[in-house]
Design a protein around this motif. Structure first.
Motif, mmCIF file in Angstrom:
data_model
loop_
_atom_site.group_PDB
_atom_site.id
_atom_site.type_symbol
_atom_site.label_atom_id
_atom_site.label_comp_id
_atom_site.label_asym_id
_atom_site.label_seq_id
_atom_site.Cartn_x
_atom_site.Cartn_y
_atom_site.Cartn_z
ATOM 1 N N ALA A 8 31.968 51.818 45.378
ATOM 2 C CA ALA A 8 33.292 52.429 45.494
ATOM 3 C C ALA A 8 34.330 51.411 45.958
ATOM 4 O O ALA A 8 35.469 51.404 45.467
ATOM 5 C CB ALA A 8 33.227 53.615 46.457
ATOM 6 N N LEU A 9 33.977 50.546 46.908
ATOM 7 C CA LEU A 9 34.916 49.527 47.380
ATOM 8 C C LEU A 9 35.268 48.538 46.276
ATOM 9 O O LEU A 9 36.438 48.165 46.101
ATOM 10 C CB LEU A 9 34.320 48.793 48.585
ATOM 11 N N VAL A 39 39.057 48.024 44.749
ATOM 12 C CA VAL A 39 39.773 46.746 44.735
ATOM 13 C C VAL A 39 40.126 46.348 43.301
ATOM 14 O O VAL A 39 41.202 45.797 43.034
ATOM 15 C CB VAL A 39 38.910 45.657 45.407
ATOM 16 N N ALA A 40 39.235 46.657 42.347
ATOM 17 C CA ALA A 40 39.464 46.241 40.966
ATOM 18 C C ALA A 40 40.632 46.968 40.319
ATOM 19 O O ALA A 40 41.339 46.395 39.487
ATOM 20 C CB ALA A 40 38.195 46.461 40.143
ATOM 21 N N ILE A 41 40.883 48.234 40.696
ATOM 22 C CA ILE A 41 41.915 49.021 40.021
ATOM 23 C C ILE A 41 43.180 49.179 40.849
ATOM 24 O O ILE A 41 44.156 49.769 40.361
ATOM 25 C CB ILE A 41 41.369 50.418 39.644
ATOM 26 N N ALA A 90 41.073 40.521 49.290
ATOM 27 C CA ALA A 90 40.321 41.743 49.024
ATOM 28 C C ALA A 90 39.141 41.457 48.092
ATOM 29 O O ALA A 90 38.013 41.929 48.334
ATOM 30 C CB ALA A 90 41.242 42.793 48.411
ATOM 31 N N ALA A 91 39.390 40.681 47.026
ATOM 32 C CA ALA A 91 38.306 40.374 46.090
ATOM 33 C C ALA A 91 37.230 39.525 46.751
ATOM 34 O O ALA A 91 36.024 39.763 46.540
ATOM 35 C CB ALA A 91 38.878 39.645 44.866
ATOM 36 N N GLY A 92 37.628 38.541 47.547
ATOM 37 C CA GLY A 92 36.638 37.731 48.243
ATOM 38 C C GLY A 92 35.800 38.547 49.205
ATOM 39 O O GLY A 92 34.576 38.353 49.310
ATOM 40 N N GLY A 93 36.438 39.509 49.893
ATOM 41 C CA GLY A 93 35.697 40.342 50.845
ATOM 42 C C GLY A 93 34.661 41.225 50.166
ATOM 43 O O GLY A 93 33.495 41.274 50.595
ATOM 44 N N VAL A 94 35.036 41.916 49.096
ATOM 45 C CA VAL A 94 34.069 42.805 48.443
ATOM 46 C C VAL A 94 33.014 42.005 47.680
ATOM 47 O O VAL A 94 31.872 42.463 47.526
ATOM 48 C CB VAL A 94 34.788 43.790 47.491
ATOM 49 N N LEU A 97 33.380 42.845 36.818
ATOM 50 C CA LEU A 97 33.907 42.112 35.662
ATOM 51 C C LEU A 97 35.430 42.261 35.584
ATOM 52 O O LEU A 97 36.147 41.285 35.320
ATOM 53 C CB LEU A 97 33.248 42.608 34.378
ATOM 54 N N VAL A 98 35.919 43.489 35.794
ATOM 55 C CA VAL A 98 37.375 43.702 35.799
ATOM 56 C C VAL A 98 38.022 42.914 36.935
ATOM 57 O O VAL A 98 39.068 42.275 36.762
ATOM 58 C CB VAL A 98 37.689 45.202 35.917
#
Length: 392
Positions: A20-21, A25-27, A40-44, A74-75
């Motif tokens: 879910a996280l 973050v992706a959307i 955010a991307a690095g954290g998840v 991927l997104v």
């Protein structure tokens, strides 16, 4: 993403929350407050890599959320490669890509029927869509960069056009005002009321023309604000037909004998852009006759039709020095027959701008012409050859 975890064993909460996280973050639109897309991307991504090493209890429990997390990663990888600025894109993109490639290990490392061979095979299989997502992100990043460069170039062209108009028209009229005011101070005691009234009228007319040019420039800036990627708003184009009026104004504000030789075929031989360039060449040369050759006894302007269909234009002063644009340091090289002085001083002590000659040469070359500046007899000559409309 979280609802199936409500009816699943307790170990299902961790893969559900991680998936879910990653999807959130992706959307989501970033930045959110002080949190950027890269953070955010690095954290998840780190959280997903850590989750790959954790056992969730019952084998295969994580398979329900694994496909959704894979697509979300991927997104997210595509967005990171496209939008994260600077050197951080390498670090964040590497973490996100690793999370997408190693995601199958979350199942193969903990299922009893799988081993190293299956882990390597599935990781290699996951590398293909990750590489595709990276390639898409790089392609879109290059398109964004080209778009940003095009916008910056359009804005630069608009600023240069405004600068040219200010230099060509406003500076011309202001120079005339300054010289008329200086002449009025020198002749104030000897001149009668009629002469003084005529002087003030010329100053007023020059000031009104300068204000009109300034108004057009300000209107151009206001119309172009926020729309730099569109075609810049048009400015007024002059031409050879406007030269008699220009020479009349110049002759009224100088003691030099001013002559104009303009063939009838000249106006029709030039495109609108080339005609405007011809007008600005004469305007720049006359402005610098005022600045650098105030004692010139004769100024000749000649425009003739060439055998190849183009036009040859020349401005010559009879005595003194006339150097377009002040010719300071940084004068462009080209078909200039002599070296120009590096430090010219205005009559009132102001240093020469040094941009007139550069701008003039650039404008002439843009329409396919050639500019020459150099001594001519006891004075100076500015000449240019402009092609006809059919010449590209």
């Amino acid at each position: 993403m979280l609802l199936p975890a409500l009816v699943s064993p307790p170990g299902a909460w961790l893969p559900a929350v991680v998936a879910a996280l990653v999807l959130g973050v992706a959307i989501s639109g970033w930045p959110v407050g002080r949190v950027s897309l890269g953070r955010a991307a690095g954290g998840v991504a780190v959280l997903s890599l850590v989750a790959d090493t954790v056992s969730f209890g019952k084998a295969g429990l994580e398979l329900l959320w694994l496909p959704f997390e894979a697509v979300a990663l991927l997104v997210l990888l595509e967005r990171v490669v496209r939008h994260v600025p600077g050197a951080r894109v390498g670090l964040v993109g590497g973490l996100t890509g690793a999370a997408a490639v190693l995601l199958p290990l979350r199942f193969t490392l903990h299922a009893p029927q799988t081993g190293l061979r299956e882990s390597v095979f599935l990781a290699a299989l996951a590398f293909v869509p990750a590489a595709v997502a990276t390639g898409v992100g790089l392609y879109l990043r290059s398109l964004d960069r080209r778009r940003a460069d095009a916008v910056a170039l359009a804005r630069r062209e608009q600023r240069l056009e405004v600068a040219r108009d200010l230099h060509d028209f406003v500076a011309h009229e202001v120079t005339g005002i300054v010289l008329e005011a200086q002449a009025g101070q020198l002749d104030g005691e000897d001149g009668g009321p009629v002469e003084q009234r005529a002087l003030l009228q010329r100053i007023e007319q020059a000031g009104l023309r300068a204000l009109d040019s300034m108004d057009r420039t300000v209107a151009t800036l206001r119309e172009a604000d926020g729309r730099a990627w569109e075609e810049p708003p048009p400015t007024r184009l002059y031409g050879p037909a406007d030269l008699p009026e220009l020479l009349d104004r110049f002759g009224a504000m100088t003691a030099a004998e001013v002559t104009l030789s303009l063939e009838d075929e000249v106006a029709g031989a030039l495109s609108r852009e080339a005609g405007d360039t011809a007008y600005r060449v004469v305007l720049e040369a006359l402005t610098n006759v005022r600045r650098h050759a105030p004692r010139a006894g004769r100024v000749e302007v000649c425009a003739v039709r060439c055998a190849d269909g183009g036009v040859e234009l020349s401005v010559t002063d009879g005595v003194g020095l006339s150097v377009p644009g002040g010719a300071g340091p940084g004068v462009p090289t080209g078909p200039f027959p002599v070296a120009l002085p590096h430090a010219l001083q205005e009559p009132d002590g102001r240093p020469g701008g040094g941009t007139g000659l550069a701008g003039l040469a650039e404008r002439v070359s843009t329409v396919g012409g050639a500019l020459e500046v150099g001594p001519y007899g006891q004075g100076w000559r500015v000449s240019c050859r402009l092609p006809g409309p059919a010449v590209r």
